[in-house]
Design an enzyme around this catalytic site. Structure first.
Site, short mmCIF file in Angstrom:
data_model
loop_
_atom_site.label_atom_id
_atom_site.label_comp_id
_atom_site.label_asym_id
_atom_site.label_seq_id
_atom_site.Cartn_x
_atom_site.Cartn_y
_atom_site.Cartn_z
N THR A 19 -9.94 -5.24 1.02
CA THR A 19 -10.62 -5.56 2.25
C THR A 19 -11.41 -3.70 2.73
O THR A 19 -11.88 -4.94 4.20
CB THR A 19 -10.05 -6.76 3.04
OG1 THR A 19 -9.05 -5.49 3.69
CG2 THR A 19 -9.21 -7.23 2.54
N GLY B 26 -4.27 -4.03 -3.81
CA GLY B 26 -5.20 -3.31 -4.32
C GLY B 26 -4.55 -1.86 -4.94
O GLY B 26 -4.11 -1.19 -4.20
N HIS B 27 -4.21 -1.68 -6.01
CA HIS B 27 -3.71 -0.32 -6.96
C HIS B 27 -4.58 0.77 -7.31
O HIS B 27 -5.47 0.53 -7.73
CB HIS B 27 -2.87 -1.02 -7.95
CG HIS B 27 -1.58 -2.00 -6.75
ND1 HIS B 27 -0.34 -2.37 -8.34
CD2 HIS B 27 -1.83 -2.49 -6.01
CE1 HIS B 27 0.04 -3.36 -7.16
NE2 HIS B 27 -1.00 -3.19 -5.85
N GLN C 217 1.76 -6.28 -3.29
CA GLN C 217 2.52 -5.86 -1.51
C GLN C 217 3.66 -6.02 -1.53
O GLN C 217 4.31 -4.39 -2.15
CB GLN C 217 2.77 -7.79 -1.49
CG GLN C 217 1.42 -7.76 -1.28
CD GLN C 217 0.62 -8.50 -2.59
OE1 GLN C 217 1.51 -9.48 -3.72
NE2 GLN C 217 -0.55 -8.56 -2.98
N ASP D 213 0.95 -1.19 -0.11
CA ASP D 213 -0.68 0.22 0.04
C ASP D 213 1.26 1.65 -0.01
O ASP D 213 0.86 2.20 0.79
CB ASP D 213 -0.93 0.14 1.12
CG ASP D 213 -2.00 -0.97 1.01
OD1 ASP D 213 -2.28 -1.63 0.30
OD2 ASP D 213 -2.17 -1.77 2.39
N THR E 248 3.11 -12.75 2.84
CA THR E 248 2.11 -13.32 1.91
C THR E 248 3.14 -14.29 1.38
O THR E 248 3.77 -14.74 1.61
CB THR E 248 1.57 -12.14 0.45
OG1 THR E 248 0.61 -12.80 0.16
CG2 THR E 248 2.92 -11.92 -0.40
N LYS F 112 2.10 2.30 -5.10
CA LYS F 112 2.29 1.76 -6.37
C LYS F 112 1.78 1.83 -8.04
O LYS F 112 2.01 2.36 -8.39
CB LYS F 112 3.04 0.50 -6.15
CG LYS F 112 3.88 -0.19 -4.80
CD LYS F 112 4.42 -1.43 -4.75
CE LYS F 112 2.44 -2.20 -4.52
NZ LYS F 112 2.35 -1.79 -3.32
#
Ligand code: IMO
Ligand code: MG
Length: 428
Positions: A300, A40-41, A223, A13, A238, A16
């Site tokens: 999420t 999530g980008h 990530q 987060d 991850t 990126k």
């Protein structure tokens, strides 16, 4: 040399997506190499606001090919949903290609991810619940299904009964859960095949050919380094390699393809999910930064944990990835903070250490040693020229550069594409 990796330097987060959308103006390919729709980008530009999970962040530029490499795991339902979303915003999805060797995140992987988290109880990792770990587990166990298999449904139909039978043993005997119905899985797979077939091809040749032609290729990290399965804060990580090595294996590249490796760092730190976080701010200031910055997961919706910039972790991340430049995002969030702490070392059992302890149990015992910098008056938000930055903000960036031993190439001063300061080119 024309492949440029843009990699998360912290726990994900870092912004990126915004940076890759900005840099993709000069690229002919943007390629994801690891992770899946746990990412999530967020990208905001003239075409709208997007949250990409699987689709590479170059897709808003018509001249880019957007590659999902062999190292990625693909949830077909998630992918189809994202395609519909971008189409509804007027973006052409035909620039997207998926490696036939990327593994599929099957519905039972999602189920198993959630069941395993429940089973871990208080030791849960805090995964995104997207089936990422179980999908990589099957890949490594050589029992995964690759997306190219959707192109040959007859062969896949022969493999599925055995795979489902074994998953059902795990689901019922280990987790005491309901079995999955093979007919349901067949039905899903039959739906996916026609929707996905036009995207699937051997993309590794495409990327290699572009590099050979001297075209610019951006390798989009998902990530962050500290979530890397090998180099992160295991087991709170991850299940893939977001670090630079993952870009080689996840797209089939050699090291000579690289023209640069940039690390993206927030001006502070965040982490979602469980695991050690030495500089975490658990009090009112952390809450304030979370709310000002909107630090809630793009995947999420979970509140992100917030903390000061961790220079010990940052130096480690720079070494593991060989960053030759850093990109600092969300500087504007610190605009109204009176004084800013930066962690320059840890105290571990009464001793000062400057090396990052990779062992999570040790890291949990580390206390941050801070250097306090004065905040700055005036705002950095939306600034596009370094000369317009308040002196204190410039000093802060210089402090991070010297702490990490890497020059900054870009400073991001807001979520929109144009809210960006370029100090030196990332792509040359
Ligand atoms: P982007 O690309 C932040 C975290 C999860 C959890 C751990 C394992 O947006 O930076 P997983 O579902 O991958 O098995 O969860 O990793 N995590 C991320 N945190 N940003 C991400 O992606 C993340 N992807 C996974 O919160 O702690
Ligand atoms: Mg994210």
């Amino acid at each position: 040399m024309p492949a440029y990796a843009v990699i998360g330097g912290q726990w994900g987060d870092e912004g990126k997506g915004k940076i890759i959308d900005y840099l993709a103006a000069d690229a002919s390919i943007v390629a994801r190499y690891s992770g899946g729709n746990n990412a999530g980008h967020t990208v905001i530009n003239d075409l709208g606001e997007f949250k990409f999970h699987l689709i590479p962040s170059g897709v808003c530029w018509p001249q880019t090919i957007n590659v999902i490499g062999n190292g990625v795991v693909v949830d077909p339902d998630g992918f189809i949903e994202e395609i519909r979303d971008i189409e509804s915003k007027g973006i052409d999805p035909s620039t997207i290609v998926i490696s036939d060797r990327a593994h599929i995140v099957m519905p039972y992987h999602v189920r198993l991810d959630q069941l395993e988290e429940e089973r871990r109880g208080k030791d849960a990792i805090g995964t995104t619940g997207r089936g990422i770990g179980p999908a990589y587990l099957d890949k490594v166990a050589r029992s995964g299904i690759r997306i190219g298999e959707l192109l040959d449904m007859e062969d896949l139909a022969l493999r599925l009964p055995d795979i489902i039978e074994r998953k059902n043993e795990v689901l019922t005997k280990i987790y005491g859960a309901d079995p999955i119905d093979i007919e349901d899985i067949y039905a899903r797979v039959r739906e996916w095949a026609p929707e996905l077939s036009s995207f699937i091809r051997p993309v590794e040749d495409l990327v290699a050919a572009a590099i050979e032609n001297g075209e610019n290729v951006i390798l989009e990290g998902a990530q962050g380094a500290l979530l890397d399965i090998d180099h992160g804060t295991y087991p709170y990580v991850t299940s893939s390699n977001p670090t630079v090595g993952g870009a080689l294996t996840g797209l089939g590249l050699g090291p000579r393809a690289f023209g640069g490796v940039a690390g993206v760092f927030k001006a502070y730190c965040t982490r979602v999910g469980a695991g050690p976080f030495p500089t975490e701010l658990t009090g009112e200031l952390g809450e304030r930064i979370r709310n000002i910055a909107g630090e809630f997961g793009a995947t999420t919706g979970r509140p992100r944990r917030v903390g000061w910039f961790d220079g010990v972790a940052g130096r480690y991340s720079a070494r593991v990835n060989g960053f030759d430049s850093i990109i600092i995002t969300r500087l504007d969030i610190l605009d109204n903070v009176d004084s800013v702490n930066v962690c320059v070392a840890y105290e571990l059992d009464g001793e000062r250490i400057e090396q990052f302890p990779i062992d999570s149990v040790l890291l949990e015992r580390c206390k941050p040693i801070y250097e306090t910098l004065e905040g700055w008056s005036g705002t950095t938000a939306g600034i596009t020229d370094a000369d317009d930055l308040p002196a204190g903000a410039r000093r802060y960036v210089e402090f991070l550069e010297s702490l990490l031993g890497v020059e900054a190439a870009i400073i991001s001063t807001g979520p929109r594409r144009e809210e960006t300061i370029t100090l030196k080119p990332v792509i040359s």
